[in-house]
Write a protein that holds these residues in place. Structure first.
Motif, PDB file in Angstrom:
ATOM      1  N   PRO A 191     -60.463  89.502  23.974  1.00  0.00           N
ATOM      2  CA  PRO A 191     -61.066  88.938  25.193  1.00  0.00           C
ATOM      3  C   PRO A 191     -61.016  87.419  25.186  1.00  0.00           C
ATOM      4  N   HIS A 192     -61.071  86.841  26.388  1.00  0.00           N
ATOM      5  CA  HIS A 192     -60.789  85.417  26.536  1.00  0.00           C
ATOM      6  C   HIS A 192     -61.620  84.851  27.681  1.00  0.00           C
ATOM      7  N   VAL A 193     -62.256  83.708  27.422  1.00  0.00           N
ATOM      8  CA  VAL A 193     -63.025  83.015  28.466  1.00  0.00           C
ATOM      9  C   VAL A 193     -62.162  81.877  29.018  1.00  0.00           C
ATOM     10  N   PRO A 194     -61.754  81.929  30.297  1.00  0.00           N
ATOM     11  CA  PRO A 194     -60.932  80.867  30.870  1.00  0.00           C
ATOM     12  C   PRO A 194     -61.732  79.579  31.111  1.00  0.00           C
ATOM     13  N   GLY A 195     -61.040  78.556  31.579  1.00  0.00           N
ATOM     14  CA  GLY A 195     -61.687  77.305  31.969  1.00  0.00           C
ATOM     15  C   GLY A 195     -61.394  76.149  31.034  1.00  0.00           C
ATOM     16  N   MET A 196     -60.373  75.330  31.370  1.00  0.00           N
ATOM     17  CA  MET A 196     -59.998  74.200  30.515  1.00  0.00           C
ATOM     18  C   MET A 196     -60.845  72.960  30.761  1.00  0.00           C
ATOM     19  N   TYR A 197     -61.162  72.689  32.027  1.00  0.00           N
ATOM     20  CA  TYR A 197     -61.824  71.436  32.384  1.00  0.00           C
ATOM     21  C   TYR A 197     -63.141  71.724  33.093  1.00  0.00           C
ATOM     22  N   ALA A 198     -64.195  71.022  32.684  1.00  0.00           N
ATOM     23  CA  ALA A 198     -65.504  71.266  33.300  1.00  0.00           C
ATOM     24  C   ALA A 198     -66.365  70.006  33.247  1.00  0.00           C
ATOM     25  N   VAL A 199     -67.300  69.945  34.194  1.00  0.00           N
ATOM     26  CA  VAL A 199     -68.338  68.915  34.190  1.00  0.00           C
ATOM     27  C   VAL A 199     -69.681  69.623  34.295  1.00  0.00           C
ATOM     28  N   GLY A 200     -70.734  68.938  33.879  1.00  0.00           N
ATOM     29  CA  GLY A 200     -72.045  69.552  33.933  1.00  0.00           C
ATOM     30  C   GLY A 200     -73.158  68.546  33.800  1.00  0.00           C
ATOM     31  N   VAL A 201     -74.367  69.064  33.670  1.00  0.00           N
ATOM     32  CA  VAL A 201     -75.570  68.237  33.525  1.00  0.00           C
ATOM     33  C   VAL A 201     -76.320  68.696  32.288  1.00  0.00           C
ATOM     34  N   VAL A 202     -76.701  67.759  31.443  1.00  0.00           N
ATOM     35  CA  VAL A 202     -77.407  68.098  30.214  1.00  0.00           C
ATOM     36  C   VAL A 202     -78.783  68.672  30.554  1.00  0.00           C
ATOM     37  N   ALA A 203     -79.070  69.850  30.003  1.00  0.00           N
ATOM     38  CA  ALA A 203     -80.355  70.516  30.250  1.00  0.00           C
ATOM     39  C   ALA A 203     -81.323  70.351  29.091  1.00  0.00           C
ATOM     40  N   GLU A 204     -80.766  70.165  27.891  1.00  0.00           N
ATOM     41  CA  GLU A 204     -81.615  70.072  26.697  1.00  0.00           C
ATOM     42  C   GLU A 204     -80.805  69.400  25.596  1.00  0.00           C
ATOM     43  N   THR A 205     -81.465  68.613  24.744  1.00  0.00           N
ATOM     44  CA  THR A 205     -80.760  67.938  23.657  1.00  0.00           C
ATOM     45  C   THR A 205     -81.458  68.171  22.324  1.00  0.00           C
ATOM     46  N   GLY A 206     -80.661  68.108  21.260  1.00  0.00           N
ATOM     47  CA  GLY A 206     -81.214  68.154  19.927  1.00  0.00           C
ATOM     48  C   GLY A 206     -81.846  66.821  19.566  1.00  0.00           C
ATOM     49  N   SER A 207     -82.616  66.801  18.523  1.00  0.00           N
ATOM     50  CA  SER A 207     -83.399  65.604  18.163  1.00  0.00           C
ATOM     51  C   SER A 207     -82.550  64.433  17.728  1.00  0.00           C
ATOM     52  N   ILE A 245     -57.345  74.130  22.458  1.00  0.00           N
ATOM     53  CA  ILE A 245     -57.677  73.714  23.810  1.00  0.00           C
ATOM     54  C   ILE A 245     -58.494  74.801  24.498  1.00  0.00           C
ATOM     55  N   ALA A 246     -59.626  74.403  25.059  1.00  0.00           N
ATOM     56  CA  ALA A 246     -60.497  75.339  25.767  1.00  0.00           C
ATOM     57  C   ALA A 246     -59.721  76.041  26.871  1.00  0.00           C
ATOM     58  N   GLY A 247     -59.921  77.333  26.985  1.00  0.00           N
ATOM     59  CA  GLY A 247     -59.246  78.096  28.025  1.00  0.00           C
ATOM     60  C   GLY A 247     -57.837  78.510  27.675  1.00  0.00           C
ATOM     61  N   ILE A 248     -57.322  78.014  26.524  1.00  0.00           N
ATOM     62  CA  ILE A 248     -55.981  78.402  26.070  1.00  0.00           C
ATOM     63  C   ILE A 248     -56.061  78.957  24.650  1.00  0.00           C
ATOM     64  N   ASP A 249     -56.457  78.095  23.710  1.00  0.00           N
ATOM     65  CA  ASP A 249     -56.507  78.487  22.297  1.00  0.00           C
ATOM     66  C   ASP A 249     -57.902  78.940  21.859  1.00  0.00           C
ATOM     67  N   LYS A 250     -58.895  78.641  22.665  1.00  0.00           N
ATOM     68  CA  LYS A 250     -60.273  79.047  22.359  1.00  0.00           C
ATOM     69  C   LYS A 250     -60.986  79.308  23.678  1.00  0.00           C
ATOM     70  N   ASP A 251     -62.171  79.898  23.615  1.00  0.00           N
ATOM     71  CA  ASP A 251     -62.909  80.203  24.832  1.00  0.00           C
ATOM     72  C   ASP A 251     -63.176  78.940  25.645  1.00  0.00           C
ATOM     73  N   GLY A 252     -63.069  79.098  26.977  1.00  0.00           N
ATOM     74  CA  GLY A 252     -63.232  77.971  27.871  1.00  0.00           C
ATOM     75  C   GLY A 252     -64.615  77.871  28.488  1.00  0.00           C
ATOM     76  N   PHE A 253     -64.685  77.223  29.652  1.00  0.00           N
ATOM     77  CA  PHE A 253     -65.946  76.808  30.249  1.00  0.00           C
ATOM     78  C   PHE A 253     -66.395  77.654  31.439  1.00  0.00           C
ATOM     79  N   LEU A 254     -65.825  78.828  31.620  1.00  0.00           N
ATOM     80  CA  LEU A 254     -66.225  79.675  32.743  1.00  0.00           C
ATOM     81  C   LEU A 254     -67.531  80.392  32.379  1.00  0.00           C
ATOM     82  N   GLU A 300     -54.842  78.965  33.524  1.00  0.00           N
ATOM     83  CA  GLU A 300     -55.858  80.003  33.659  1.00  0.00           C
ATOM     84  C   GLU A 300     -55.338  81.205  34.445  1.00  0.00           C
ATOM     85  N   ILE A 301     -54.522  80.937  35.465  1.00  0.00           N
ATOM     86  CA  ILE A 301     -53.984  82.038  36.261  1.00  0.00           C
ATOM     87  C   ILE A 301     -52.931  82.807  35.462  1.00  0.00           C
ATOM     88  N   ARG A 302     -52.164  82.090  34.651  1.00  0.00           N
ATOM     89  CA  ARG A 302     -51.208  82.770  33.757  1.00  0.00           C
ATOM     90  C   ARG A 302     -51.949  83.667  32.777  1.00  0.00           C
TER      91      ARG A 302
END
Length: 339
Positions: free
Chosen positions: A53-69, A107-116, A40-42
């Protein structure tokens, strides 16, 4: 939803995106923490080969806020690790319907938008629920464990096999611990004594400094046979030709990392020894195994867990990390708290 993206090297912008669940198999996740590592720093400095434009962030954790049926493995308030590796959909393996063996994974944050970002909408298949015994900080390393599991699979090292690991960063350290877990014998090599000392605290018994005494030390450990396998971790700062010197004839050499720098090495020593060479990036498919290893405490993270920073000023944080990289030629990961 807020997204932080790089418009160009060192230029950040904050953007609002109206992302909503669009299919019954999707879930909306509140991002709680992001692990920012070397790639990400590179990307921020413009050193890596990414498209802006590019969204950094390869690794992330979170909490589910909403789900599909049609979501079945996660529900609201489930803590999750977000798998950032996806098949390209275009290579020969993907065209055969074998995406788990994709030749060019994105890969998120490298080849596609990441989790930032503060929220993300993604397919439920990309989410791995976290057991209560696994902390968010430890779970952030599941992606690196997944990479290391792929390396272990490619090594196929029987019990008692000596494996040289070049580079004592997070990947080299975790890989060494996983090899010990499988009763192989890793020998971790680096130029940085502090990294080697941290590895020793993680239970890695054999550590060697990459200096004039390396070959004699390796010979002593292996009884003169040298390493039967060798893994060179990318951006270790050590010569990429070293594996050909320290690996025994007919041994296996793996170049491993989420991305690779430009490397120029003479292959004749490898050909003379009839070495097998291959590369391993994070092909994916190992998230469940990685989390299971976390549950079983197969990796000691105490000396590895990165310092935590607030997401209140992301641009300033990236600038500071880039300055550190320029001064020391290395930059440790940092946990970005998105709450």
């Amino acid at each position: 939803m807020k997204v932080w993206k790089l418009l160009s090297p060192k230029i950040f912008a904050e953007e609002e995106r109206p992302d909503n669940i669009a299919s019954p198999t999707q879930a909306k996740v509140k991002i709680t923490k992001v692990l920012l590592a070397y790639p990400e720093i590179r990307a921020y400095t413009g050193a890596s080969d990414i498209h802006y434009p590019h969204v950094p962030g390869m690794y992330a954790v979170g909490v589910v806020a909403e789900t599909g049926s049609e979501c079945i493995k996660v529900e609201k308030n489930t803590r999750v690790f977000l798998d950032g590796v996806a098949p390209c959909g275009e290579c020969a393996e993907c065209r055969k319907g074998n995406g788990s063996n994709c030749l060019s994974p994105k890969i998120a944050g490298i080849d596609k938008d990441g989790f930032l970002r503060d929220f993300i909408v993604t397919e439920e298949a990309n989410l791995s629920p976290l057991p209560s015994s696994v902390s968010e900080d430890a779970a952030l390393y599941a992606g690196i464990i997944s990479l290391c599991e792929n390396i272990v699979d490619k090594l196929d090292a029987p019990k008692g096999t000596h494996v040289a690991i070049i580079g004592a960063g997070e990947t080299g350290n975790i890989l060494s611990q996983l090899l010990i877990y499988r009763q192989a014998v890793p020998i971790l090599i680096d130029t940085d004594e502090a990294r080697l000392a941290a590895a020793a605290k993680c239970g890695i018994y054999y550590t060697l400094k990459a200096d004039e005494n390396l070959l004699s030390g390796l010979s002593e450990i292996t009884g003169g046979r040298m390493a039967e396998g060798c893994v060179y971790t990318s951006f270790s700062g050590i010569s990429a030709a070293l594996p050909f010197t320290i690996t025994a004839p007919r041994g296996k050499v793996i170049f491993a990392g989420m991305e690779f720098p430009e490397m120029n090495v003479h292959l004749k020593p490898a050909l003379d020894k009839k070495l097998t060479l291959t590369g391993v990036s994070n092909e994916g498919g190992q998230s469940a195994a990685a989390i299971n290893l976390l549950v079983n405490k197969a990796v000691d993270f105490a000396p590895l867990i990165a310092e935590e920073k607030s997401a209140s000023d992301i641009a300033a944080l990236f600038a500071a990390r880039a300055e550190l990289l320029e001064k020391e030629n290395r930059v440790p990961p940092v946990i970005l708290n998105m709450m």
